[in-house]
Design a protein around this motif. Structure first.
Motif, PDB file in Angstrom:
ATOM      1  N   PHE A  17       0.833  -1.203   0.000  1.00  0.00           N
ATOM      2  CA  PHE A  17       0.000   0.000   0.000  1.00  0.00           C
ATOM      3  C   PHE A  17       0.871   1.258   0.000  1.00  0.00           C
ATOM      4  CE2 PHE A  17      -2.456   3.178   2.517  1.00  0.00           C
ATOM      5  CZ  PHE A  17      -3.517   3.345   1.653  1.00  0.00           C
ATOM      6  N   ARG A  18       1.893   1.280   0.867  1.00  0.00           N
ATOM      7  CA  ARG A  18       2.794   2.438   0.945  1.00  0.00           C
ATOM      8  C   ARG A  18       3.405   2.740  -0.417  1.00  0.00           C
ATOM      9  NH1 ARG A  18       8.014   2.022   0.638  1.00  0.00           N
ATOM     10  NH2 ARG A  18       9.382   3.768   1.262  1.00  0.00           N
ATOM     11  N   LEU A  19       3.901   1.703  -1.080  1.00  0.00           N
ATOM     12  CA  LEU A  19       4.551   1.907  -2.372  1.00  0.00           C
ATOM     13  C   LEU A  19       3.558   2.438  -3.405  1.00  0.00           C
ATOM     14  CD1 LEU A  19       6.974   1.647  -4.262  1.00  0.00           C
ATOM     15  CD2 LEU A  19       6.325  -0.742  -4.634  1.00  0.00           C
ATOM     16  N   ARG A  20       2.373   1.877  -3.440  1.00  0.00           N
ATOM     17  CA  ARG A  20       1.371   2.299  -4.414  1.00  0.00           C
ATOM     18  C   ARG A  20       0.940   3.751  -4.178  1.00  0.00           C
ATOM     19  NH1 ARG A  20      -1.091  -2.089  -7.132  1.00  0.00           N
ATOM     20  NH2 ARG A  20      -0.333  -4.101  -6.397  1.00  0.00           N
TER      21      ARG A  20
ATOM     22  N   ARG B 142       3.554   6.122  -5.352  1.00  0.00           N
ATOM     23  CA  ARG B 142       3.564   6.252  -6.810  1.00  0.00           C
ATOM     24  C   ARG B 142       2.393   7.067  -7.330  1.00  0.00           C
ATOM     25  NH1 ARG B 142       5.646   0.359  -9.108  1.00  0.00           N
ATOM     26  NH2 ARG B 142       7.804   0.634  -8.446  1.00  0.00           N
ATOM     27  N   LYS B 143       1.331   7.160  -6.535  1.00  0.00           N
ATOM     28  CA  LYS B 143       0.145   7.893  -6.987  1.00  0.00           C
ATOM     29  C   LYS B 143       0.173   9.363  -6.549  1.00  0.00           C
ATOM     30  CE  LYS B 143      -4.883   8.111  -6.631  1.00  0.00           C
ATOM     31  NZ  LYS B 143      -6.135   7.513  -6.130  1.00  0.00           N
ATOM     32  N   LEU B 144       0.598   9.634  -5.313  1.00  0.00           N
ATOM     33  CA  LEU B 144       0.461  10.948  -4.716  1.00  0.00           C
ATOM     34  C   LEU B 144       1.807  11.619  -4.488  1.00  0.00           C
ATOM     35  CD1 LEU B 144      -2.182  10.132  -1.942  1.00  0.00           C
ATOM     36  CD2 LEU B 144      -2.627  11.009  -4.244  1.00  0.00           C
ATOM     37  N   ARG B 145       1.770  12.920  -4.305  1.00  0.00           N
ATOM     38  CA  ARG B 145       2.950  13.626  -3.829  1.00  0.00           C
ATOM     39  C   ARG B 145       3.259  13.158  -2.410  1.00  0.00           C
ATOM     40  NH1 ARG B 145       1.523  19.633  -3.892  1.00  0.00           N
ATOM     41  NH2 ARG B 145       3.657  19.778  -3.076  1.00  0.00           N
TER      42      ARG B 145
END
Length: 328
Positions: free
Chosen positions: A263-266, A269-272
């Motif tokens: 979850f942290r990695l995703r 990759r999605k948000l600032r």
């Protein structure tokens, strides 16, 4: 019995959908709503809410995805549904369940449950705009302030062309306060000729069992319960109604740590980076309901604001600091 993963604005986006549906089987998931307010949205607006549309309208775990629309203008909703149909969603869902004041002030979500005639016009217009092979479904609550029009609303949606109804067993004014009135799910199911799915206040497999007994409805949509306990759907699927013991929870927590790393990695990759701490705290806050380890971890990062310091705490608790891996 079918298990559906609920939409949850600001929480259950494609990131958490990917993590949860890789963990356990769901029969379908529903996106956060796409707000329709008088204009024809470009296809990128639907892809932003549902990037799974570019992957067969399925999550990485293979769960079929429905895209949810929210609005009050039948013609505009129909035009946008037609545009969305070009991206081949598994189904199109209509939102008449959101109780948020900011949404309701702009005539969206649960506030429309005072107008069953409008619900019928919306469902009819959207159903006519969609090709026959794309189902139309809808989610509703029991009303705005009372249940006086619940049956009328359900009939209006079903007769307008919705092939399935998810019923959140509370009114708009009741928000998310317990209890959920599961008996009303059964009443609605007895009045419409389409499948009905129960939703609301199912935190454990035993809750689902009670919901089924009270409502007579086996299909369930899980929201906060699935986020607080990523193994809830699997427990319901197995018919495992006993509360997990300490040893089971400890073993599950080791798996949750891996999910938190994914979850942290995703989210990174999605948000600032500045917005990532809030998302991690948000999920951990709900996990506290099921896991004392999450309570401890949340307590340590609650006041932290920057990812490097949060990462040090996460790593110390055994969360893998993934750097390159996404779905295998």
């Amino acid at each position: 019995m079918r298990l559906l993963l609920a939409p949850m604005e600001g929480l259950l986006d494609e990131v958490l959908r990917a993590v949860l549906t890789r963990q356990t089987r769901y029969d379908c998931a529903v996106t956060e709503f796409v707000r329709v307010t008088g204009v024809l949205l470009p296809q990128r607006s639907f892809r932003r809410i549902a990037p799974e549309l570019d992957h067969g309208s399925r999550t990485e775990g293979g769960t079929p995805l429905r895209v949810q629309l929210l609005g009050s203008d039948p013609d505009c909703l129909a035009d946008n549904a037609r545009q969305l149909a070009g991206l081949a969603p598994t189904a199109v869902d209509l939102n008449f369940g959101c109780p948020a004041p900011t949404v309701n002030r702009h005539r969206g979500g649960a506030v429309l449950l005072d107008e069953p005639e409008l619900l019928h016009r919306i469902a009819l217009a959207v159903r006519r705009a969609l090709p026959p092979h794309i189902p139309l479904t809808a989610k509703m609550r029991l009303g705005v302030g009372d249940t006086g029009r619940a049956i009328d609303c359900a009939r209006a949606l079903a007769e307008g062309g919705a092939s399935e109804l998810v019923v959140h067993a509370r009114t708009k004014q009741q928000g998310y306060r317990p209890p959920a009135h599961w008996e009303w799910v059964g009443r609605i199911a007895g009045e419409v000729a389409v499948p009905v799915v129960a939703n609301g206040e199912v935190w454990t497999a035993a809750d689902w069992q009670r919901c089924r007994e009270v409502s007579g409805v086996a299909d369930v949509m899980l929201g906060r319960g699935a986020v607080a306990d990523p193994f809830l759907a699997a427990r319901i699927g197995r018919g495992d109604f006993a509360a997990p013991d300490e040893r089971t929870r400890a073993a599950e927590w080791l798996e949750v740590l891996g999910m938190l790393g994914d979850f942290r990695l995703r989210v990174l990759r999605k948000l600032r980076a500045i917005h990532v701490p809030g998302r991690i705290k948000q999920w951990l806050n709900l996990l506290r309901r099921s896991y004392p380890q999450a309570d401890c971890l949340f307590g340590e990062i609650r006041v932290l604001r920057h990812m490097p310091e949060i990462d040090r705490v996460l790593a110390a608790h055994g969360v893998p600091m993934l750097e390159t891996r996404l779905a295998a």
